[in-house]
Scaffold this motif. Structure first.
Motif, PDB file in Angstrom:
ATOM      1  N   LYS A 299       0.985  -1.198  -0.073  1.00  0.00           N
ATOM      2  CA  LYS A 299      -0.105   0.152   0.019  1.00  0.00           C
ATOM      3  C   LYS A 299       0.940   1.269   0.208  1.00  0.00           C
ATOM      4  CE  LYS A 299      -3.637   2.288   2.781  1.00  0.00           C
ATOM      5  NZ  LYS A 299      -4.420   2.305   3.867  1.00  0.00           N
ATOM      6  N   LYS A 300       2.106   1.287   0.696  1.00  0.00           N
ATOM      7  CA  LYS A 300       2.883   2.367   0.792  1.00  0.00           C
ATOM      8  C   LYS A 300       3.384   2.866  -0.746  1.00  0.00           C
ATOM      9  CE  LYS A 300       7.421   3.415   1.662  1.00  0.00           C
ATOM     10  NZ  LYS A 300       7.462   5.009   1.479  1.00  0.00           N
ATOM     11  N   ILE A 301       3.865   1.410  -1.298  1.00  0.00           N
ATOM     12  CA  ILE A 301       4.531   1.851  -2.626  1.00  0.00           C
ATOM     13  C   ILE A 301       3.335   2.316  -3.564  1.00  0.00           C
ATOM     14  CG2 ILE A 301       5.225   0.388  -4.556  1.00  0.00           C
ATOM     15  CD1 ILE A 301       7.260   0.841  -2.464  1.00  0.00           C
ATOM     16  N   LYS A 302       1.980   1.853  -3.600  1.00  0.00           N
ATOM     17  CA  LYS A 302       0.976   2.369  -4.307  1.00  0.00           C
ATOM     18  C   LYS A 302       0.793   3.933  -4.037  1.00  0.00           C
ATOM     19  CE  LYS A 302      -1.650  -1.760  -4.806  1.00  0.00           C
ATOM     20  NZ  LYS A 302      -2.953  -2.448  -4.530  1.00  0.00           N
ATOM     21  N   GLU A 303       0.894   4.405  -2.865  1.00  0.00           N
ATOM     22  CA  GLU A 303       0.936   5.688  -2.423  1.00  0.00           C
ATOM     23  C   GLU A 303       1.920   6.607  -2.874  1.00  0.00           C
ATOM     24  OE1 GLU A 303       0.256   5.544   1.898  1.00  0.00           O
ATOM     25  OE2 GLU A 303      -1.707   5.207   1.693  1.00  0.00           O
ATOM     26  N   ASP A 304       3.016   5.921  -2.977  1.00  0.00           N
ATOM     27  CA  ASP A 304       4.259   6.887  -3.347  1.00  0.00           C
ATOM     28  C   ASP A 304       4.073   7.005  -5.025  1.00  0.00           C
ATOM     29  OD1 ASP A 304       5.217   6.725  -0.673  1.00  0.00           O
ATOM     30  OD2 ASP A 304       6.918   5.149  -1.062  1.00  0.00           O
ATOM     31  N   LEU A 305       3.710   5.825  -5.515  1.00  0.00           N
ATOM     32  CA  LEU A 305       3.698   6.043  -7.107  1.00  0.00           C
ATOM     33  C   LEU A 305       2.375   6.813  -7.525  1.00  0.00           C
ATOM     34  CD1 LEU A 305       3.969   2.445  -7.907  1.00  0.00           C
ATOM     35  CD2 LEU A 305       5.538   4.287  -8.540  1.00  0.00           C
ATOM     36  N   ALA A 306       1.418   7.170  -6.500  1.00  0.00           N
ATOM     37  CA  ALA A 306       0.183   8.103  -6.667  1.00  0.00           C
ATOM     38  C   ALA A 306       0.541   9.475  -6.373  1.00  0.00           C
ATOM     39  CB  ALA A 306      -0.973   7.809  -6.170  1.00  0.00           C
ATOM     40  N   SER A 307       1.429   9.688  -5.488  1.00  0.00           N
ATOM     41  CA  SER A 307       1.802  11.046  -5.025  1.00  0.00           C
ATOM     42  C   SER A 307       2.582  11.759  -6.028  1.00  0.00           C
ATOM     43  CB  SER A 307       2.376  11.044  -3.683  1.00  0.00           C
ATOM     44  OG  SER A 307       2.919  12.332  -3.279  1.00  0.00           O
ATOM     45  N   THR A 308       2.100  12.941  -6.522  1.00  0.00           N
ATOM     46  CA  THR A 308       2.833  13.708  -7.487  1.00  0.00           C
ATOM     47  C   THR A 308       4.132  14.354  -6.919  1.00  0.00           C
ATOM     48  OG1 THR A 308       1.737  15.721  -6.766  1.00  0.00           O
ATOM     49  CG2 THR A 308       0.757  14.351  -8.644  1.00  0.00           C
ATOM     50  N   GLY A 309       4.215  14.550  -5.291  1.00  0.00           N
ATOM     51  CA  GLY A 309       5.534  15.131  -4.890  1.00  0.00           C
ATOM     52  C   GLY A 309       6.453  13.879  -4.280  1.00  0.00           C
ATOM     53  N   LYS A 310       5.994  12.676  -4.612  1.00  0.00           N
ATOM     54  CA  LYS A 310       6.890  11.814  -4.210  1.00  0.00           C
ATOM     55  C   LYS A 310       7.374  10.640  -5.111  1.00  0.00           C
ATOM     56  CE  LYS A 310       6.886   9.615   0.496  1.00  0.00           C
ATOM     57  NZ  LYS A 310       6.098   9.239   1.472  1.00  0.00           N
ATOM     58  N   SER A 311       8.664  10.429  -5.235  1.00  0.00           N
ATOM     59  CA  SER A 311       9.255   9.571  -6.294  1.00  0.00           C
ATOM     60  C   SER A 311       9.418   8.065  -5.696  1.00  0.00           C
ATOM     61  CB  SER A 311      10.311   9.937  -6.903  1.00  0.00           C
ATOM     62  OG  SER A 311      11.529   9.994  -5.880  1.00  0.00           O
ATOM     63  N   SER A 312       9.396   7.152  -6.203  1.00  0.00           N
ATOM     64  CA  SER A 312       9.848   5.587  -5.959  1.00  0.00           C
ATOM     65  C   SER A 312      10.522   5.162  -7.263  1.00  0.00           C
ATOM     66  CB  SER A 312       8.331   4.872  -5.816  1.00  0.00           C
ATOM     67  OG  SER A 312       8.543   3.835  -5.673  1.00  0.00           O
ATOM     68  N   ILE A 313      11.315   4.213  -6.563  1.00  0.00           N
ATOM     69  CA  ILE A 313      12.323   3.781  -7.338  1.00  0.00           C
ATOM     70  C   ILE A 313      11.689   2.247  -7.969  1.00  0.00           C
ATOM     71  CG2 ILE A 313      14.298   4.154  -5.957  1.00  0.00           C
ATOM     72  CD1 ILE A 313      14.341   1.402  -4.598  1.00  0.00           C
ATOM     73  N   PHE A 314      10.458   2.002  -7.766  1.00  0.00           N
ATOM     74  CA  PHE A 314       9.607   0.991  -8.390  1.00  0.00           C
ATOM     75  C   PHE A 314       8.633   1.370  -9.470  1.00  0.00           C
ATOM     76  CE2 PHE A 314      10.510   0.053  -3.748  1.00  0.00           C
ATOM     77  CZ  PHE A 314      11.372  -1.065  -3.977  1.00  0.00           C
ATOM     78  N   SER A 315       8.646   0.850 -10.505  1.00  0.00           N
ATOM     79  CA  SER A 315       7.745   1.108 -11.609  1.00  0.00           C
ATOM     80  C   SER A 315       6.207   0.920 -11.340  1.00  0.00           C
ATOM     81  CB  SER A 315       8.152   0.268 -12.957  1.00  0.00           C
ATOM     82  OG  SER A 315       7.968  -1.041 -12.621  1.00  0.00           O
ATOM     83  N   SER A 316       5.955  -0.130 -10.674  1.00  0.00           N
ATOM     84  CA  SER A 316       4.624  -0.428 -10.265  1.00  0.00           C
ATOM     85  C   SER A 316       4.396  -1.086  -8.836  1.00  0.00           C
ATOM     86  CB  SER A 316       3.896  -1.043 -11.472  1.00  0.00           C
ATOM     87  OG  SER A 316       4.418  -2.512 -11.424  1.00  0.00           O
ATOM     88  N   ALA A 317       3.274  -1.048  -8.295  1.00  0.00           N
ATOM     89  CA  ALA A 317       3.371  -2.098  -7.089  1.00  0.00           C
ATOM     90  C   ALA A 317       3.281  -3.572  -7.371  1.00  0.00           C
ATOM     91  CB  ALA A 317       1.897  -1.489  -6.491  1.00  0.00           C
ATOM     92  N   ASP A 318       2.713  -3.870  -8.626  1.00  0.00           N
ATOM     93  CA  ASP A 318       2.588  -5.176  -8.926  1.00  0.00           C
ATOM     94  C   ASP A 318       4.181  -5.663  -9.072  1.00  0.00           C
ATOM     95  OD1 ASP A 318       0.189  -5.254  -8.828  1.00  0.00           O
ATOM     96  OD2 ASP A 318      -0.319  -4.985 -11.126  1.00  0.00           O
ATOM     97  N   ASP A 319       4.964  -4.990  -9.745  1.00  0.00           N
ATOM     98  CA  ASP A 319       6.556  -5.220  -9.925  1.00  0.00           C
ATOM     99  C   ASP A 319       7.112  -5.347  -8.530  1.00  0.00           C
ATOM    100  OD1 ASP A 319       6.064  -5.398 -12.670  1.00  0.00           O
ATOM    101  OD2 ASP A 319       6.949  -3.144 -12.982  1.00  0.00           O
ATOM    102  N   PHE A 320       6.784  -4.417  -7.634  1.00  0.00           N
ATOM    103  CA  PHE A 320       7.515  -4.504  -6.437  1.00  0.00           C
ATOM    104  C   PHE A 320       6.975  -5.676  -5.763  1.00  0.00           C
ATOM    105  CE2 PHE A 320       6.724  -3.828  -1.773  1.00  0.00           C
ATOM    106  CZ  PHE A 320       7.705  -3.747  -1.627  1.00  0.00           C
ATOM    107  N   ALA A 321       5.817  -6.024  -5.767  1.00  0.00           N
ATOM    108  CA  ALA A 321       5.332  -7.403  -4.895  1.00  0.00           C
ATOM    109  C   ALA A 321       6.040  -8.465  -5.671  1.00  0.00           C
ATOM    110  CB  ALA A 321       3.725  -7.356  -5.043  1.00  0.00           C
ATOM    111  N   ALA A 322       6.173  -8.526  -7.082  1.00  0.00           N
ATOM    112  CA  ALA A 322       6.579  -9.604  -7.689  1.00  0.00           C
ATOM    113  C   ALA A 322       8.141 -10.082  -7.218  1.00  0.00           C
ATOM    114  CB  ALA A 322       6.581  -9.455  -9.282  1.00  0.00           C
ATOM    115  N   GLU A 323       8.847  -8.772  -6.859  1.00  0.00           N
ATOM    116  CA  GLU A 323      10.114  -8.873  -6.589  1.00  0.00           C
ATOM    117  C   GLU A 323      10.427  -9.283  -5.371  1.00  0.00           C
ATOM    118  OE1 GLU A 323      14.371  -5.971  -6.531  1.00  0.00           O
ATOM    119  OE2 GLU A 323      12.630  -5.299  -7.563  1.00  0.00           O
TER     120      GLU A 323
END
Length: 296
Positions: free
Chosen positions: A126-150
């Protein structure tokens, strides 16, 4: 004032460390905080599952078992919240070590053992999804699904049509001994009996906050992690607040249990069949402890 003394007591664990001559899998190394908490969660999960099946097999009301089940569920939820909050807090500080530790533990487990760990995965994803959805926050993961798979491969999967249950204990295997650094507060008017570093004896003997100081027997040597220390048995009474930091020795033991499996049925109960085995990591106190600091 830093010295050594040996004492048997119940302490609060603040840090752990050990040395071993062989490599451990991530799900065997309970000196790692994330592995230790995750192992506790799985152990309590199996206990809770077992209670459910016991209740199902009884015709009478089982208030005591229901109470035990609720306590285990609360403990599982509390540990899951603690571990997921720890991982997320470190991730917010760009520290992905705890995430990797938990992921390594998770990957060592079978699908039926991962089920109680999903409650830790959920808030992290959920935190990864929120980071990806936030315009002011960057994430090193391309998507929450990719993060979960890894990090959590197979996340959310449960084998359809089957259920599992931990059975009787089969065997236990000692893996290694390790020392944990701990802290204890001894309140006023406490009697102490134990073994102390001989260098500390002279200071305690003249300490005005202690009374009834006595030495029992002659000094002797003890091997502490490869270091020879001269110690002596003493007793005394304290009449104030005494804080000690110590290293307490535990034996990490791998305990194997039968694993049973059966087909799910809403019409009738199908018999359980032993399909393999599963293990839990238990740590047993060895009654060895060395106090490295005493504050009066």
């Amino acid at each position: 004032m830093k010295r050594f003394l040996i004492l048997t007591s119940t302490l609060f664990i603040v840090l752990s460390f050990f040395s071993t001559a062989f490599a451990l899998n991530s799900d065997e190394d309970i000196t790692i905080y994330e592995s230790r908490i995750a192992n506790q969660i799985i152990s309590k999960y199996w206990q809770a599952i077992d209670i459910i099946y016991i209740i199902e097999g009884k015709a009478e009301q089982c208030d005591n078992l229901v109470c035990q089940y609720k306590q285990l569920v609360n403990q599982i939820n509390s540990l899951s919240d603690e571990l997921s909050a720890h991982i997320i807090s470190k991730m917010n500080k760009k520290n992905f070590g705890p995430l990797r530790n938990f992921s390594n533990f998770y990957k060592c487990k079978q699908s039926y053992e991962r089920i109680p760990l999903y409650s830790i995965c959920d808030p992290v994803i959920k935190k990864i999804k929120e980071d990806l959805a936030s315009t002011g926050k960057s994430s090193i993961f391309s998507s929450a699904d990719d993060f979960a798979a890894e990090y959590f491969p197979g996340y959310g999967y449960a084998e359809p049509g089957f259920e599992y249950r931990r059975g009787k204990e089969i065997e236990s295997q000692f893996l290694h001994a390790y020392w944990q650094e701990e802290e204890k507060i001894i309140e006023t008017a406490q009697h102490f009996e134990g073994t102390i570093d001989f260098k500390l004896a002279a200071e305690l003997k003249v300490n005005p906050n202690l009374t009834g100081y006595r030495e029992h027997g002659e000094p002797f040597k003890i091997d502490i992690g490869g270091h020879i220390v001269v110690v002596i048995k003493v007793s005394f009474d304290t009449h104030m607040r005494l804080t000690t930091r110590s290293k307490k020795k535990y034996a990490a033991t791998k305990v194997w249990f039968e694993l049973s499996k059966r087909k799910k049925s809403i019409i009738s109960s199908t018999p359980w069949e032993v399909c393999g085995k599963t293990f839990e990591m238990h740590d047993f106190y060895t009654n060895e402890e060395v106090i490295s600091e005493v504050k009066f």
